[in-house]
Design a protein around this motif. Sequence first.
Motif, PDB file in Angstrom:
ATOM      1  N   SER A  30       0.826  -1.214   0.000  1.00  0.00           N
ATOM      2  CA  SER A  30       0.000   0.000   0.000  1.00  0.00           C
ATOM      3  C   SER A  30       0.853   1.254   0.000  1.00  0.00           C
ATOM      4  CB  SER A  30      -0.948  -0.011   1.210  1.00  0.00           C
ATOM      5  OG  SER A  30      -0.187   0.098   2.405  1.00  0.00           O
ATOM      6  N   ALA A  31       2.127   1.111   0.355  1.00  0.00           N
ATOM      7  CA  ALA A  31       3.000   2.282   0.382  1.00  0.00           C
ATOM      8  C   ALA A  31       3.554   2.611  -0.992  1.00  0.00           C
ATOM      9  CB  ALA A  31       4.149   2.046   1.380  1.00  0.00           C
ATOM     10  N   LEU A  32       3.299   1.731  -1.961  1.00  0.00           N
ATOM     11  CA  LEU A  32       3.875   1.931  -3.292  1.00  0.00           C
ATOM     12  C   LEU A  32       2.993   2.821  -4.154  1.00  0.00           C
ATOM     13  CD1 LEU A  32       5.732  -0.377  -2.393  1.00  0.00           C
ATOM     14  CD2 LEU A  32       5.477  -1.358  -4.678  1.00  0.00           C
ATOM     15  N   SER A  33       3.623   3.633  -4.980  1.00  0.00           N
ATOM     16  CA  SER A  33       2.864   4.409  -5.966  1.00  0.00           C
ATOM     17  C   SER A  33       2.338   3.445  -7.034  1.00  0.00           C
ATOM     18  CB  SER A  33       3.766   5.450  -6.618  1.00  0.00           C
ATOM     19  OG  SER A  33       4.727   4.794  -7.431  1.00  0.00           O
ATOM     20  N   ASP A  34       1.396   3.935  -7.823  1.00  0.00           N
ATOM     21  CA  ASP A  34       0.857   3.101  -8.903  1.00  0.00           C
ATOM     22  C   ASP A  34       1.972   2.649  -9.847  1.00  0.00           C
ATOM     23  OD1 ASP A  34      -1.748   3.125  -8.038  1.00  0.00           O
ATOM     24  OD2 ASP A  34      -2.302   4.892  -9.216  1.00  0.00           O
ATOM     25  N   GLU A  35       2.913   3.569 -10.107  1.00  0.00           N
ATOM     26  CA  GLU A  35       3.999   3.241 -11.030  1.00  0.00           C
ATOM     27  C   GLU A  35       4.915   2.180 -10.430  1.00  0.00           C
ATOM     28  OE1 GLU A  35       3.002   6.332 -10.329  1.00  0.00           O
ATOM     29  OE2 GLU A  35       1.948   6.525 -12.249  1.00  0.00           O
ATOM     30  N   GLU A  36       5.226   2.308  -9.158  1.00  0.00           N
ATOM     31  CA  GLU A  36       6.087   1.315  -8.507  1.00  0.00           C
ATOM     32  C   GLU A  36       5.406  -0.053  -8.493  1.00  0.00           C
ATOM     33  OE1 GLU A  36       8.532   4.075  -5.290  1.00  0.00           O
ATOM     34  OE2 GLU A  36       6.465   3.492  -4.862  1.00  0.00           O
ATOM     35  N   TRP A  37       4.125  -0.043  -8.204  1.00  0.00           N
ATOM     36  CA  TRP A  37       3.376  -1.315  -8.166  1.00  0.00           C
ATOM     37  C   TRP A  37       3.295  -1.932  -9.563  1.00  0.00           C
ATOM     38  CZ3 TRP A  37       2.422  -4.867  -4.854  1.00  0.00           C
ATOM     39  CH2 TRP A  37       1.422  -5.811  -5.062  1.00  0.00           C
ATOM     40  N   ARG A  38       3.085  -1.090 -10.550  1.00  0.00           N
ATOM     41  CA  ARG A  38       3.073  -1.577 -11.939  1.00  0.00           C
ATOM     42  C   ARG A  38       4.406  -2.258 -12.269  1.00  0.00           C
ATOM     43  NH1 ARG A  38       4.197   3.090 -15.762  1.00  0.00           N
ATOM     44  NH2 ARG A  38       6.204   2.731 -14.738  1.00  0.00           N
ATOM     45  N   ASP A  39       5.495  -1.602 -11.887  1.00  0.00           N
ATOM     46  CA  ASP A  39       6.807  -2.181 -12.192  1.00  0.00           C
ATOM     47  C   ASP A  39       6.969  -3.533 -11.507  1.00  0.00           C
ATOM     48  OD1 ASP A  39       7.256   0.032 -13.637  1.00  0.00           O
ATOM     49  OD2 ASP A  39       8.787   0.910 -12.316  1.00  0.00           O
ATOM     50  N   TYR A  40       6.515  -3.615 -10.256  1.00  0.00           N
ATOM     51  CA  TYR A  40       6.611  -4.898  -9.545  1.00  0.00           C
ATOM     52  C   TYR A  40       5.795  -5.975 -10.268  1.00  0.00           C
ATOM     53  CZ  TYR A  40       5.247  -8.536  -6.293  1.00  0.00           C
ATOM     54  OH  TYR A  40       4.972  -9.756  -5.750  1.00  0.00           O
ATOM     55  N   LEU A  41       4.608  -5.587 -10.720  1.00  0.00           N
ATOM     56  CA  LEU A  41       3.729  -6.586 -11.350  1.00  0.00           C
ATOM     57  C   LEU A  41       4.224  -7.021 -12.727  1.00  0.00           C
ATOM     58  CD1 LEU A  41       0.062  -5.355 -10.767  1.00  0.00           C
ATOM     59  CD2 LEU A  41       1.223  -7.271  -9.659  1.00  0.00           C
ATOM     60  N   PHE A  42       4.629  -6.082 -13.523  1.00  0.00           N
ATOM     61  CA  PHE A  42       4.726  -6.368 -14.955  1.00  0.00           C
ATOM     62  C   PHE A  42       6.106  -6.203 -15.568  1.00  0.00           C
ATOM     63  CE2 PHE A  42       0.274  -4.645 -14.486  1.00  0.00           C
ATOM     64  CZ  PHE A  42      -0.330  -5.875 -14.513  1.00  0.00           C
ATOM     65  N   ILE A  43       6.971  -5.402 -14.982  1.00  0.00           N
ATOM     66  CA  ILE A  43       8.213  -5.067 -15.689  1.00  0.00           C
ATOM     67  C   ILE A  43       9.275  -6.124 -15.393  1.00  0.00           C
ATOM     68  CG2 ILE A  43       9.974  -3.308 -16.097  1.00  0.00           C
ATOM     69  CD1 ILE A  43       7.076  -2.603 -17.015  1.00  0.00           C
ATOM     70  N   ARG A  44       9.762  -6.745 -16.446  1.00  0.00           N
ATOM     71  CA  ARG A  44      10.742  -7.825 -16.293  1.00  0.00           C
ATOM     72  C   ARG A  44      11.966  -7.540 -17.154  1.00  0.00           C
ATOM     73  NH1 ARG A  44       7.918  -8.156 -12.674  1.00  0.00           N
ATOM     74  NH2 ARG A  44       6.706  -9.930 -11.884  1.00  0.00           N
ATOM     75  N   THR A  45      13.054  -8.257 -16.882  1.00  0.00           N
ATOM     76  CA  THR A  45      14.339  -7.914 -17.470  1.00  0.00           C
ATOM     77  C   THR A  45      14.442  -8.292 -18.948  1.00  0.00           C
ATOM     78  OG1 THR A  45      15.338  -8.280 -15.323  1.00  0.00           O
ATOM     79  CG2 THR A  45      16.820  -8.213 -17.225  1.00  0.00           C
ATOM     80  N   ASN A  46      13.977  -9.462 -19.306  1.00  0.00           N
ATOM     81  CA  ASN A  46      14.102  -9.954 -20.683  1.00  0.00           C
ATOM     82  C   ASN A  46      15.554  -9.915 -21.144  1.00  0.00           C
ATOM     83  OD1 ASN A  46      13.193 -11.052 -23.055  1.00  0.00           O
ATOM     84  ND2 ASN A  46      12.684  -9.091 -23.992  1.00  0.00           N
TER      85      ASN A  46
END
Lengths: 996, 176, 99
Positions: free
Chosen positions: C33-49
Amino acid sequence: MSRYRIPGMGRVDPAATVSFTFDGRTYQGLRGDTVASALLANGVHLMGRSFKYHRPRGVVTAGSEEPNALIGTSRGKGRFEPNTRATVQELRAGLTTESQNKWPRLSFDIGAVNDRAYMLFSAGFYYKTFMWPRSFWDKVYEPFIRAAAGLGKSPTEVDPDSYAHRNLHTDVLVVGGGPAGISAALTAAKSGARVVLVDENPEMGGSLLSDPSVRIDGRGSWAWLAEQLSQLRAVGVRLMTRTTAIGYYHQNFVGLVERVTDHLDQPPHGAPRERMWHVRAEQVVLAQGALEKPLVFDGNDRPGVMLAGAAQTYLNRYGVKVGDNAAVVTSHDSAYYAAFDLVDAGARVAAIADTRDSVRPDLLDAARKRGIQVLTGHTATATEGRLRVKSVRVNPVRNGQVGAGRKIACDVLLISGGWTPSLHLFSHTKGSLTWDADSRTFLPNHKTEACQIAGAGRGLWGYGPVLEDGVKAGMAAAQALGRSAEGSDARVEGDRPGTGSSQKELPTDRSPGKAKAFVDYQNDVTAKDIRLAVREGMRSIEHVKRYTTNGMATDQGKMSNINGLMIAADALGKEPPQVGLTTFRPPYTPTSFGAFAGYHKGATFEITRKTPIDPWAEARGAVFEPVSLWRRAWYFPQAGEDMHAAVARECRMTRASVGMFDASTLGKIEVAGPDAVEFMNRMYTNPWTKLAPGRCRYGLLLGEDGFIRDDGVIGRMSQDLFHVTTTTGGAARVMNMMEDYLQTEWPDLDVWLTSTTEQWATVALNGPNARKVLEKLVEGQDLSDEAFPHMSVAECTVAGLPARLFRISFTGELGFEVNVPARHGLQLWKAIHDAGQQYDICPYGTETMHVLRAEKGYIIVGQDTDGTVTPQDAGLDWAIGKAKKDFVGKRSLSRPDIVAPNRKQLVGLLTEDGTKLEEGAQIVLDPNQSLPMTMAGHVTSSYDSVALGRPIAMAVVTGGHGMMGKTVHIPMPNGTIRATVTSTNFYDPTGERLKA
Amino acid sequence: MTTQRHEFDPTPFLVEELPWAPRFSLRVRPEHRAALAGALSLELPSKVGQRSTAAGTEVLCLGPDEWTILAQDADALTTASSAAYAQIPHSLVEISDREITLRISGAQALTALTTGCPRDVEAMPVGTGARTLFDTATIVLWRDDRQSFRIDVWRSFLPHVHAILDQVLVELKSGL
Amino acid sequence: MLLIHCPYCDETLPESEFAYAGEAHINRPADPSALSDEEWRDYLFIRTNARGPHYERWRHIHGCGRFFNAVRDTVSDRFLMTYEAGEARPDLTVKEAAE
């Protein structure tokens, strides 16, 4: 004895005659023959018609690389196989074979008109010819291409044969049972390693089988071979013949296909036709030898034109003289030995035309002694003969100028354009190749796997060097395994060393544009096609290949790739390595689907899971449906009932009195430990802390993205023990997800998960009389509403069996679910069925379950949700523990796109005209809008409801929760259906029946 | 050339379904393993694949914190588990009905297993076990002797495994 | 089919006993809950590839059941190493130097 069979030669059994048919005519061969060698023994060279031009074609090779002699084989019903290579198929009694690509018959074929229209069928003709007019595509072009494309006829019947599978682990796998492979295998095995030696031929020996005159260690090569094989057996090497290494994958994983019965007259009962082996080897030795290339010149494809090495094999291995009067055109020394062997066996060799200006003196001497005329510095420019070669035209080449040609009469023309190391498997591993400018061929370079390459595969020639190399490879493999190996060099007499070179198409004094100089026999690609492709802009060999289809046939260019590359490189004015080599991919040779399927056919096609109660349902004539891997009773039709009637009756009887349902497939997970409740709080949306032991609750599981993943009723058995149920299809997934969080995010929690799906058999009882039925069977638990209200759980005895009893409902009726140890499941079912007789208890299946739950608006995860549905979308906000600080997916429920208005939301639909909607049907808000319409959602569930006397449906609709009472439209082929948006809770909305 | 040599073997291997027996899944943190073993009077091997046998009870270590127990005295085990729970948190779940056990034995038992097991069963020491695969079904494989194995198969997967073994038996009987 | 070394079983076994489980070393935030929407998005979806060494998770699902971490070269498809869940991201340069 057949006309061309030479008594006393070959490894066939002269005493064992085998009859077979080819195009309806019966021929005699010998045990040990292939179809090709037997036909040649009978003087038959014409074995097929080519793919594009329908040109008459004969056999060109004696091995699995054969591009021309593709035949249909049959041994009875369902056992027809197209595109079998006549050079590989061994003779067996009663074998029926036929040629392909011909109509009305092989010797006269209407399609050969394509050959006359040769100029129309140039490279890329598909791309050019079928472009316009567009209207021709459906009616003219596509049917034409479909009729013309492909080789052979697809089988139409179910394959009655069985196929097998094995996993095999070994220290060393040697691929190729020729001299190099045998030496490598023996050397490695003597070091104590476990060794497997495979060869695609019916017997080991490779080139030795075609060279009996060579002497090794003071013995004839065949005697030496026999002795080596007995030594290999003695040291425990697993020898696998008729076994092709089809693919070489990561970490020395090699796929083998063993042909078990195709060569047998009468396969023993139960023997599989083929067996796929998955081999994992510490070390692989590739000793696959080399493949001979044709020379490219006009008319190099007539029946009777064949590789010199093939002629040598037919002679020595099968005792078959391929002709009486041979001519030879070659650019490699090896063809001389073929010519010598033929003369020594009584055939005539009219001449050897060699493209090279100088030839080893000892070869010239040996030719002279045999009366063979050798023409050095010559080219071949034409052949004659319609269904069999009659002559070859050869011309001298001086300083690049082609002189006057002369005709040499022959009934067979042996050609050799040199040899290509067989590096297909090596290429599967992405091993790199290096261009050897001297031999003008590619040799193995950088290895990516733990493998050795030995013999002709490394460009070596002659038995001495090859045997020595095999020993070295065997030692290297043994040493890599940490073993000490010794090798001894073999002493070779009468060796047959050789060199040669790779060529572009041979020079000619005629118009090259008119020459039918074939590069790829199987796909009918000529030298002219390749040059045209370059002229039209293809620069990479990959583009040339696709534009011309060179090397794209089922032989994968085993004979054509290097010749094609030579011509393309010449046309581009580059060196071959700059133009590149196309990639070889598995399988090495065409492989049956059966071999890949193995045991996965018929009843074992895939796993069919059945519950302990399944036999009862089957005996009762239930109709089943697959649900993930399970088969579940769908409905129980009585005499004269169709599905609609059966389901209507099951629904009616359950709501009127009591129904019973096999719920054993539901996933079950035992969550146990001091931190069990904390774990549940973190995993599920719902609050669990205050749930008392003996009570249960509907649990909703989200992904971290906030979308619904699973649901189920969860009972708290004790302070530290939860009995979790999941959906049938979600059981394994939920368990994996829970383990993931537990092991990697929260390893501090003292809680453990055990799958108990199959520990329990589960029977659901629903209906106003459910309690009355159950009361007769339950001991140790008061079932009254006061003592055991809705959403209770208890351990007690049911029908004398230890049970976990839930009071829950997925129908909206008074309901119970009884879990007993699975081995008692059927006993419990029967006991409940007996006890329910006085209430007309009704066994029902999954369809009725679906209808009854839909009447209550209970969702099915995966049907009413699709991985993009949030709890709010599904109307399940009430299942979220609002006070909880965190749970999986909670943060996502406040993501901007999740809280955005006008998400698709789950609603009920009632059609105005009482039509039953189709599941999956699209919904629009304005039926009069222009096409394409804006979709507002789709129907997720739709049933005829007996309780409501009308069809009902559930659907996800954009902004649906705010549209109660409004009309939406469902356009269907027969008109647009109007429906009213409603709540999903269609039946008994206040839930009075649950609390009965 | 050898073209038609068949080695007939009337019983290449034998598949027997073993009678029901009490079976448990035991989970405990590795640091509490020794203490719990003492409390339950069991030997809990610490290495995955290892087995122990004492007083008719067999234990197989399936994971770093997981053991399968074939209990001689189920009541005694559950009683001891309950008594130890407060001091040594752990989980003991009965799974007697989850799996059904087949014994596969005979001269070609190993071959029969190589039709479905991708791992090197031949290299598996006698007296060890492992969770692995047979075809597409998860199994627990016990090697009791050179040519004698047990496989525990989830109840509903058993017919598939059995059907494949039946096919293999026919195949091996053919001698090819 | 690859061979994978399970750090818990200490055995190298066929890939079919294992299941891939996504990129490694992406820890669930202690307080989402302390994360911004952008931070949470990165946690959910952004991967290294990654092209080359990739830190990833596998589960020995038909074996000991453990999730563990691996470094696999996505170009050669070769495992460089595997290690237990919870261990720090290994420094590959140290490993290479040791070899």
